[in-house]
Design a protein around this motif. Structure first.
Motif, PDB file in Angstrom:
ATOM      1  N   MET A   1       0.826  -1.193   0.000  1.00 56.31           N
ATOM      2  CA  MET A   1       0.000   0.000   0.000  1.00 56.31           C
ATOM      3  C   MET A   1       0.871   1.257   0.000  1.00 56.31           C
ATOM      4  SD  MET A   1      -3.099   1.206   0.178  1.00 56.31           S
ATOM      5  CE  MET A   1      -4.096   2.480   0.828  1.00 56.31           C
ATOM      6  N   GLN A   2       1.891   1.278   0.835  1.00 52.44           N
ATOM      7  CA  GLN A   2       2.791   2.426   0.922  1.00 52.44           C
ATOM      8  C   GLN A   2       3.444   2.706  -0.432  1.00 52.44           C
ATOM      9  OE1 GLN A   2       2.989   4.307   3.486  1.00 52.44           O
ATOM     10  NE2 GLN A   2       4.862   5.445   3.312  1.00 52.44           N
ATOM     11  N   ASP A   3       3.878   1.657  -1.117  1.00 52.11           N
ATOM     12  CA  ASP A   3       4.503   1.840  -2.431  1.00 52.11           C
ATOM     13  C   ASP A   3       3.519   2.384  -3.451  1.00 52.11           C
ATOM     14  OD1 ASP A   3       6.989   1.009  -1.556  1.00 52.11           O
ATOM     15  OD2 ASP A   3       6.693  -1.060  -2.173  1.00 52.11           O
ATOM     16  N   ALA A   4       2.259   1.964  -3.379  1.00 48.80           N
ATOM     17  CA  ALA A   4       1.238   2.451  -4.311  1.00 48.80           C
ATOM     18  C   ALA A   4       0.986   3.946  -4.093  1.00 48.80           C
ATOM     19  CB  ALA A   4      -0.053   1.662  -4.151  1.00 48.80           C
ATOM     20  N   ILE A   5       0.926   4.355  -2.829  1.00 51.81           N
ATOM     21  CA  ILE A   5       0.731   5.774  -2.506  1.00 51.81           C
ATOM     22  C   ILE A   5       1.923   6.579  -3.015  1.00 51.81           C
ATOM     23  CG2 ILE A   5       0.626   7.464  -0.615  1.00 51.81           C
ATOM     24  CD1 ILE A   5      -0.998   5.347   0.941  1.00 51.81           C
ATOM     25  N   ARG A   6       3.108   6.089  -2.746  1.00 53.01           N
ATOM     26  CA  ARG A   6       4.321   6.786  -3.187  1.00 53.01           C
ATOM     27  C   ARG A   6       4.349   6.906  -4.699  1.00 53.01           C
ATOM     28  NH1 ARG A   6       9.407   7.946  -3.819  1.00 53.01           N
ATOM     29  NH2 ARG A   6      11.287   6.859  -3.640  1.00 53.01           N
ATOM     30  N   GLN A   7       4.014   5.843  -5.423  1.00 51.68           N
ATOM     31  CA  GLN A   7       4.051   5.870  -6.880  1.00 51.68           C
ATOM     32  C   GLN A   7       3.004   6.829  -7.437  1.00 51.68           C
ATOM     33  OE1 GLN A   7       6.497   4.417  -8.803  1.00 51.68           O
ATOM     34  NE2 GLN A   7       5.572   5.831 -10.255  1.00 51.68           N
ATOM     35  N   GLU A   8       1.820   6.845  -6.852  1.00 54.41           N
ATOM     36  CA  GLU A   8       0.786   7.768  -7.320  1.00 54.41           C
ATOM     37  C   GLU A   8       1.228   9.220  -7.131  1.00 54.41           C
ATOM     38  OE1 GLU A   8      -3.959   8.814  -6.963  1.00 54.41           O
ATOM     39  OE2 GLU A   8      -3.099   7.338  -5.596  1.00 54.41           O
ATOM     40  N   ALA A   9       1.810   9.516  -5.990  1.00 60.88           N
ATOM     41  CA  ALA A   9       2.301  10.876  -5.740  1.00 60.88           C
ATOM     42  C   ALA A   9       3.411  11.235  -6.730  1.00 60.88           C
ATOM     43  CB  ALA A   9       2.809  11.003  -4.303  1.00 60.88           C
ATOM     44  N   LEU A  10       4.304  10.312  -6.992  1.00 60.00           N
ATOM     45  CA  LEU A  10       5.381  10.563  -7.950  1.00 60.00           C
ATOM     46  C   LEU A  10       4.835  10.759  -9.360  1.00 60.00           C
ATOM     47  CD1 LEU A  10       8.113   8.079  -6.658  1.00 60.00           C
ATOM     48  CD2 LEU A  10       8.135  10.581  -6.529  1.00 60.00           C
ATOM     49  N   ASN A  11       3.793  10.031  -9.718  1.00 57.04           N
ATOM     50  CA  ASN A  11       3.173  10.203 -11.035  1.00 57.04           C
ATOM     51  C   ASN A  11       2.592  11.610 -11.187  1.00 57.04           C
ATOM     52  OD1 ASN A  11       3.840   7.588 -11.733  1.00 57.04           O
ATOM     53  ND2 ASN A  11       1.806   6.756 -11.344  1.00 57.04           N
ATOM     54  N   TRP A  12       1.878  12.073 -10.149  1.00 56.06           N
ATOM     55  CA  TRP A  12       1.332  13.435 -10.186  1.00 56.06           C
ATOM     56  C   TRP A  12       2.459  14.454 -10.294  1.00 56.06           C
ATOM     57  CZ3 TRP A  12      -3.408  15.152 -11.056  1.00 56.06           C
ATOM     58  CH2 TRP A  12      -4.504  14.335 -10.778  1.00 56.06           C
ATOM     59  N   LEU A  13       3.527  14.255  -9.548  1.00 52.85           N
ATOM     60  CA  LEU A  13       4.650  15.192  -9.571  1.00 52.85           C
ATOM     61  C   LEU A  13       5.343  15.194 -10.937  1.00 52.85           C
ATOM     62  CD1 LEU A  13       6.066  17.254  -7.839  1.00 52.85           C
ATOM     63  CD2 LEU A  13       7.569  15.434  -7.023  1.00 52.85           C
ATOM     64  N   LYS A  14       5.479  14.029 -11.537  1.00 54.25           N
ATOM     65  CA  LYS A  14       6.064  13.933 -12.876  1.00 54.25           C
ATOM     66  C   LYS A  14       5.230  14.727 -13.880  1.00 54.25           C
ATOM     67  CE  LYS A  14       7.325  10.371 -16.248  1.00 54.25           C
ATOM     68  NZ  LYS A  14       7.344   8.920 -16.491  1.00 54.25           N
ATOM     69  N   GLU A  15       3.919  14.572 -13.815  1.00 49.54           N
ATOM     70  CA  GLU A  15       3.027  15.329 -14.706  1.00 49.54           C
ATOM     71  C   GLU A  15       3.125  16.832 -14.431  1.00 49.54           C
ATOM     72  OE1 GLU A  15       1.194  14.367 -17.354  1.00 49.54           O
ATOM     73  OE2 GLU A  15       2.154  12.417 -17.099  1.00 49.54           O
ATOM     74  N   ALA A  16       3.253  17.196 -13.165  1.00 48.41           N
ATOM     75  CA  ALA A  16       3.407  18.608 -12.812  1.00 48.41           C
ATOM     76  C   ALA A  16       4.667  19.184 -13.450  1.00 48.41           C
ATOM     77  CB  ALA A  16       3.451  18.784 -11.295  1.00 48.41           C
TER      78      ALA A  16
END
Length: 83
Positions: A1-16
Motif C-alpha cells: 500500500m505504501q509503495d502504491a501511494i508513493r508511486q501515485e504521488a510521484l506520477n502526479w509530480l512527474k506530470e506537474a
C-alpha cells in the motif's frame, strides 16, 4: 500500500513537471494564455501529489488551487509573496 501511494504521488509530480516545462516553453514563445493555463495545471498536480504523499488520501476532484492549498497549508510553507 505504501509503495502504491508513493508511486501515485510521484506520477502526479512527474506530470506537474511536464506541465511546468510546457508553461515555460509557452512563455518563451509569447503564448501567455497557454503559459498561464499550464502553470495552473502544474501547481494543481503538485498540490495533489503533496496531498497524496503527506496526508495519505485521495485529493479532491477540483481545479481550485485555493482549496487544494488549504488541504496542505499546515504541512508546507510557501514564501510570503505567494500567499
Amino acid at each position: 500500500m505504501q509503495d502504491a501511494i508513493r508511486q501515485e504521488a510521484l506520477n502526479w509530480l512527474k506530470e506537474a513537471n511536464y506541465d511546468l516545462a510546457r508553461a515555460r516553453r509557452s512563455l518563451a514563445d509569447g503564448d501567455y494564455a497557454l503559459s498561464a493555463f499550464m502553470s495552473q495545471q502544474a501547481i494543481e498536480k503538485a498540490f495533489k501529489a503533496l496531498i497524496i504523499a503527506l496526508k495519505r488520501k485521495v485529493p479532491p476532484r477540483t481545479h481550485d488551487l485555493v482549496s487544494l492549498y488549504q488541504e496542505i497549508n499546515e504541512l508546507i510553507t510557501l514564501p510570503k509573496e505567494l500567499h
